[in-house]
Design a protein around this motif. Structure first.
Motif, mmCIF file in Angstrom:
data_model
loop_
_atom_site.group_PDB
_atom_site.id
_atom_site.type_symbol
_atom_site.label_atom_id
_atom_site.label_comp_id
_atom_site.label_asym_id
_atom_site.label_seq_id
_atom_site.Cartn_x
_atom_site.Cartn_y
_atom_site.Cartn_z
ATOM 1 N N GLU A 141 -14.253 3.339 3.565
ATOM 2 C CA GLU A 141 -13.089 3.500 4.453
ATOM 3 C C GLU A 141 -13.479 3.072 5.851
ATOM 4 O O GLU A 141 -14.365 3.669 6.477
ATOM 5 N N VAL A 142 -12.796 2.044 6.306
ATOM 6 C CA VAL A 142 -13.103 1.503 7.640
ATOM 7 C C VAL A 142 -12.860 2.582 8.679
ATOM 8 O O VAL A 142 -11.867 3.295 8.624
ATOM 9 N N ALA B 31 -9.945 -4.720 3.740
ATOM 10 C CA ALA B 31 -10.673 -3.459 3.878
ATOM 11 C C ALA B 31 -9.931 -2.534 4.844
ATOM 12 O O ALA B 31 -9.817 -1.332 4.613
ATOM 13 N N ARG B 32 -9.387 -3.129 5.892
ATOM 14 C CA ARG B 32 -8.663 -2.304 6.863
ATOM 15 C C ARG B 32 -7.358 -1.807 6.273
ATOM 16 O O ARG B 32 -6.980 -0.649 6.454
ATOM 17 N N VAL B 33 -6.667 -2.688 5.609
ATOM 18 C CA VAL B 33 -5.405 -2.273 4.991
ATOM 19 C C VAL B 33 -5.682 -1.169 3.994
ATOM 20 O O VAL B 33 -4.995 -0.136 3.961
ATOM 21 N N ARG B 34 -6.671 -1.378 3.202
ATOM 22 C CA ARG B 34 -7.011 -0.411 2.163
ATOM 23 C C ARG B 34 -7.353 0.940 2.774
ATOM 24 O O ARG B 34 -7.067 1.995 2.197
ATOM 25 N N SER B 35 -8.030 0.919 3.928
ATOM 26 C CA SER B 35 -8.443 2.165 4.560
ATOM 27 C C SER B 35 -7.257 2.904 5.182
ATOM 28 O O SER B 35 -7.408 4.018 5.645
ATOM 29 N N GLY B 36 -6.094 2.269 5.233
ATOM 30 C CA GLY B 36 -4.912 2.966 5.716
ATOM 31 C C GLY B 36 -4.547 2.644 7.150
ATOM 32 O O GLY B 36 -3.699 3.302 7.743
ATOM 33 N N ARG C 219 0.831 -1.203 0.000
ATOM 34 C CA ARG C 219 0.000 0.000 0.000
ATOM 35 C C ARG C 219 0.865 1.252 0.000
ATOM 36 O O ARG C 219 0.551 2.240 -0.645
ATOM 37 N N HIS D 198 -2.717 6.613 -0.766
ATOM 38 C CA HIS D 198 -3.073 5.878 -1.981
ATOM 39 C C HIS D 198 -4.481 6.219 -2.470
ATOM 40 O O HIS D 198 -4.998 5.591 -3.378
ATOM 41 N N TYR D 199 -5.099 7.192 -1.803
ATOM 42 C CA TYR D 199 -6.437 7.600 -2.251
ATOM 43 C C TYR D 199 -6.314 8.792 -3.201
ATOM 44 O O TYR D 199 -5.501 9.694 -2.964
ATOM 45 N N GLN E 101 -5.260 7.065 10.032
ATOM 46 C CA GLN E 101 -4.912 6.131 8.960
ATOM 47 C C GLN E 101 -4.055 6.802 7.893
ATOM 48 O O GLN E 101 -4.019 8.024 7.780
ATOM 49 N N GLU E 102 -3.397 5.956 7.115
ATOM 50 C CA GLU E 102 -2.600 6.448 5.986
ATOM 51 C C GLU E 102 -3.479 6.482 4.742
ATOM 52 O O GLU E 102 -4.112 5.484 4.394
ATOM 53 N N LYS E 103 -3.515 7.632 4.114
ATOM 54 C CA LYS E 103 -4.434 7.797 2.991
ATOM 55 C C LYS E 103 -3.735 8.158 1.676
ATOM 56 O O LYS E 103 -4.389 8.597 0.733
#
Lengths: 349, 594
Positions: B171-172, A335-340, A208, B146-147, B142-144
């Motif tokens: 986004e969780v 989903a959690r990884v994707r959310s950062g 990511r 990549h959005y 969170q790290e964003k």
């Protein structure tokens, strides 16, 4: 007396069947699998009529086939991973490859059906084949030849810091965990052992942090690639994306990493409730014929099992998709990884 | 005259009238209907344009908010991490700013300040949840990087605003925003050197925005919102919205095929469209679609906004108009028929008059009066007919007169005015036929004047004519009206007596004749005297045919003449004693008047 009754019954059944008209084959398929020309020539050859239903998700296919215990359709196309579900639910019956002469024209790797996981089940009475390979797509690596002079040889290229911010990856939990497992050298990308979760999660977090962004639809990926001058992309849609990029004027290359490319293989299979299995076999044979194969490649941009391609070479390692150990967990974590989220948060219960 | 001119003319006039009324009514209705539909479409399009403006205004408002925060010096300072002490204060201040902003904008889910370093780590994050506002801290940040709302925005020049494509927020940890339709509006934070240090992002609750848009709509109007590919974001059937999030496809062109012109790429892509279509399982609607206009915001994806109205509502006015039109057309058609009938009658009545007059003319009856007083073609015709009738009458009168003259000439002797031989013979024939039929008798008296030749020779024709004329008159008067007198020769006369032919009767008449013919005729100071020899024959005694009778009478006359004149002889030979009116032996002739 009895003979006369039986003869009358048989006669009436025969005339009844004849009076019922031509045989009907009920086909459930993905878009582009049953081209009109192929359907016409099948109907002309067998005198049967084809009723075609098109679906576009695994879920809708499952619903339709489950509706009346598989009684609504005769033959359908499904990937090797999903096929296991249908086998377990008793919705399909075995296929006799001997009744499908065109299998002789398939590429070697598709003739060796036992080597494809889940296609042939060993049961008492002998091995039973449940699907005939039809079309496939592998998920290779697309790279921009201007930026990447040497074709990437490993999946690890996606994590290469040289390409930080120039990598585009598909946003799918199941597949991405398989990728991480591949990178970490796991025995099977579809089996993440309980102790492997933390490392795969960290691997995905690293991924990511290396990517520019994630995509879901092919068009999205092309836009990103072009707008941001990406160097590498994980091609979830395979050569379809490659062609799209090339048509946009990008000098793109395609490589299958040494760890192997995940690939889906769609097979034709016959339902348990099929009215005329012989007709179903004839259908499968038609779909492996020259006309159908040609149209599959030209119209749909899909790969045909009867025609050679870069990916069909024996030395290319294709890893046919299999059901994973815990799809829900994979999706939830992803989903959690994707959310950062950071690693600690991702793995928190 | 059932299908005569009157009827046909009336029918033709009525047909023309009805046709005119019908065509006028139809074209008026058709044009009005088109205008009504155009008007409704125009209004729908205008309403859609207004909504698009509203949407744009809403987004612009959010853009201003995000810029306000991104360009706030606190944001840059916080990200610059210049002074650790100030860091805490900056964070608190920025958090407060965000909270204030979220308080005043219930349509915002989240506000965040994201750093360019540490893979786009969130520094300040205020989320809305069901209880209110919550600041997310520590490991929850969170790290964003990549959005798109981070990596796209970081590339933008200062003061520009990025607007993401609308999507379901997955986004969780997003609290109230998780699983809801949202879009991100972001602006870069630059340091004084112009380097991008981070971004400020506002998450906008699209349902709130949509509710605002849809809330002001009048009942009956349906709202559609799609992205630039036509995927539904708002749809009257909620299951069709954000179908792409579920791996399905629900597109504008599925329901409104004409909208393909708005969705395709290229120069000819339409910005606006009005179309009619029938959504699955519904009634036909008229829909107007407007594409989001260009703006200075960097949109990842554009909107197409549409409003739909049931076609039945649009056409209702026009249907009313149709009904009114039909009524008007019917009324005017009835009027046209009536006028046609009247006009046809007015035209054909004078014709009937003239026909009547012409018909009755030969019969001599006075016909209907001709409409000669009119000053038009009919009056002209009537006058011409009248003139012609007068001419014909005059000619007939003339002819009759001439005919009469001819008849008389043919049957009378011009000198004496008595019947002539021809007439007499004809009369005799008829009398005889009558006598034969009815068994009655006839008698003929053949009269020859004595001494006439003497008078004629000695005194000339003038005297002779005068004597003849006078004697003829006397003869005529002495004979009964029923009997016929004719001059059959120079000085020969014949009389037909119808009735009993006994001797006494004949003698009586003969004596009267003889007497009257013997009287002298005065002429030029002289008295001219003649006498007569009379022969009589009877029917049926003396002859069966007219020739026999005349011959018998003629013979009797000659006997009378040869026996001394001035006497009457009957045809069968018996002599009628008569008083000789002259002295015996004296020749009557010219005697001078005393």
């Amino acid at each position: 007396m009895l003979q006369w009754l039986v003869a009358a019954a048989v006669l009436s059944a025969a005339t009844g069947a004849a009076a019922a008209g031509p045989a009907v084959l009920r086909v459930l398929a993905w878009p582009g699998y049953a081209e009109p020309q192929v359907v016409h020539s099948f109907e002309a050859r067998t005198g049967a009529r084809v009723e075609l239903t098109v679906i576009d998700t695994d879920e809708s296919m499952w619903q339709r086939l489950n509706a009346h215990g598989g009684q609504d359709f005769d033959v359908f196309a499904v990937n090797t991973a999903e096929l296991q579900r249908y086998i377990r639910a008793g919705l399909v019956q075995a296929v006799d490859p001997a009744k499908i002469p065109n299998t002789a024209h398939q590429q070697p790797r598709f003739r060796q059906r036992e080597a494809i996981a889940g296609l042939v089940h060993k049961q008492e009475g002998g091995p039973r084949t449940y699907g005939i390979p039809f079309t496939y797509s592998e998920m290779g690596l697309i790279y921009d030849r201007r930026q990447v002079s040497v074709p990437p040889t490993s999946i690890a290229a996606l994590w290469d810091p040289r390409y930080q911010g120039k990598v585009i990856v598909y946003s799918g939990g199941t597949h991405n965990f398989s990728l991480a497992a591949q990178k970490l050298g796991a025995a099977s990308p579809f089996r993440i052992e309980p102790d492997m979760w933390p490392s795969t999660v960290q691997s995905l977090i690293d991924l990511r942090r290396n990517v520019l962004g994630f995509y879901n639809q092919p068009e999205e990926s092309i836009n990103l690639f072009r707008r941001h001058g990406a160097a590498l992309m994980y091609a979830n849609y395979g050569t379809q994306q490659l062609h799209l990029l090339k048509s946009q004027g990008i000098d793109a290359g395609y490589a299958i990493p040494r760890e192997g490319a995940l690939a889906w293989l769609d097979c034709w299979t016959i339902t348990r409730g099929a009215r005329d299995p012989a007709l179903a076999h004839a259908w499968i044979d038609e779909l492996l014929g020259d006309q159908a194969s040609r149209l599959l490649v030209e119209h749909q941009g899909l790969a045909s099992t009867t025609m050679a391609s870069a990916a069909s070479q024996p030395d290319v390692r294709l890893i046919w998709l299999e059901p994973v150990e815990d799809a829900n967990r994979r999706e939830m974590l992803w989903a959690r990884v994707r959310s950062g989220d950071r690693a600690s948060r991702v793995l928190a219960p | 005259m059932k299908t005569g001119i009157a009827w046909r003319l009336g029918l033709a006039l009525a047909a023309v009238g009805v046709l005119a009324a019908g065509l006028t009514g139809y074209y008026a209705y058709s044009a009005s209907r088109e205008m009504l539909v155009d008007g409704a479409e125009e209004r729908l399009l205008t309403a859609t344009r207004v909504l698009v403006r509203q949407l744009a205004v809403g987004l612009n408002g959010t853009a201003r908010d995000v810029r306000l925060l991104a360009e706030h010096p606190q944001a840059a300072r916080l990200l610059a991490r210049v002074d650790p002490q100030l860091q805490q204060r900056s964070e608190t201040n920025v958090a407060l700013l965000f909270e204030r902003m979220l308080d005043t904008h219930p349509e915002y889910f989240q506000m965040r300040l994201i750093d360019v370093t540490d893979h786009g780590l969130e520094r300040i994050r205020i989320d809305r949840d069901e209880n209110g506002l919550v600041q997310v801290r520590g490991d929850d940040l969170q790290e964003k990087g990549h959005y798109p709302y981070v990596f796209e925005t970081l590339r933008l020049p200062p003061g520009t605003v990025y607007v993401s494509a609308p999507a379901i927020n997955h986004e969780v940890g997003a609290h109230a925003g998780l699983g809801k339709p949202a879009l991100q509006v972001a602006s870069p934070v630059h340091d004084p050197d112009g380097r991008a240090r981070g971004v400020v992002v506002i998450n906008v609750d699209l349902n709130g925005l949509f509710a605002q848009l849809a809330g002001d709509l009048p009942a009956g109007l349906q709202l559609y919102l799609t992205n630039s590919a036509g995927d539904f974001l708002i749809h009257p059937d909620p299951s069709q919205a954000f179908a792409f999030d579920r791996g399905q496809v629900a597109r504008l062109t599925d329901t409104f095929p004409a909208a393909a012109a708005m969705v395709r790429d290229g120069q000819d892509r339409r910005q606006e469209l009005v179309t009619t279509a029938t959504p699955a399982g519904g009634a036909p609607v008229v829909a107007a679609f407007v594409r989001q206009p260009m703006s200075e915001l960097r949109h990842e994806d554009e909107f197409i906004l549409g409003l739909a109205q049931p076609l039945a509502v649009v056409l209702k006015d026009s249907d009313d108009l149709g009904r009114v039109s039909v009524r008007i057309v019917v009324a005017f058609s009835a009027l046209a028929v009536l006028l046609a009938a009247l006009l046809a009658r007015a035209l054909t009545r004078p014709l009937h008059q003239m026909v009547d007059a012409v018909r009755r003319f030969p019969e001599g009856r006075p016909g209907a009066r001709l409409p000669s007083d009119r000053s038009d073609e009919i009056g002209l015709l009537a006058r011409s007919i009248g003139d012609m009738q007068d001419q014909i009458r005059a000619q007939f009168a003339n002819l009759e007169q001439k005919q009469g003259e001819l008849d008389r000439l043919a049957s009378h002797d011009s000198l004496t005015g008595l019947h002539n031989r021809r007439f007499f013979l004809d009369r005799l024939e008829h009398a005889m036929a009558h006598a034969r039929r009815s068994g009655t008798e006839l008698a003929l008296l053949y009269i020859d004047l004595d001494n006439f030749k003497t008078i004629n020779d000695e005194l000339g024709h003038a005297a002779g004519d005068h004597v003849l004329r006078t004697l003829a008159q006397r003869l005529k008067h002495v004979v009964r009206e029923a009997d016929t007198v004719a001059r059959i020769g120079g000085d020969e006369f014949i009389v037909l007596i119808e009735g009993p032919a006994d001797e006494d009767a004949i003698a009586a008449v003969a004596h009267k004749v003889l007497e009257v013919l013997s009287q002298p005729v005065p002429h030029a100071e002289r008295d001219l005297a003649c006498g007569a020899s009379i022969g009589a024959s009877r029917f049926p005694k003396d002859g069966a045919t007219d020739i026999e009778l005349i011959a018998a009478a003629d013979q009797a006359m000659y006997r009378a003449k040869s026996e001394g004149r001035m006497r009457i002889c009957l045809a069968t030979g018996a002599r009628v004693q008569t008083t000789d009116l002259a002295e015996p032996g004296a020749d009557r002739g010219i005697e001078e008047r005393r």
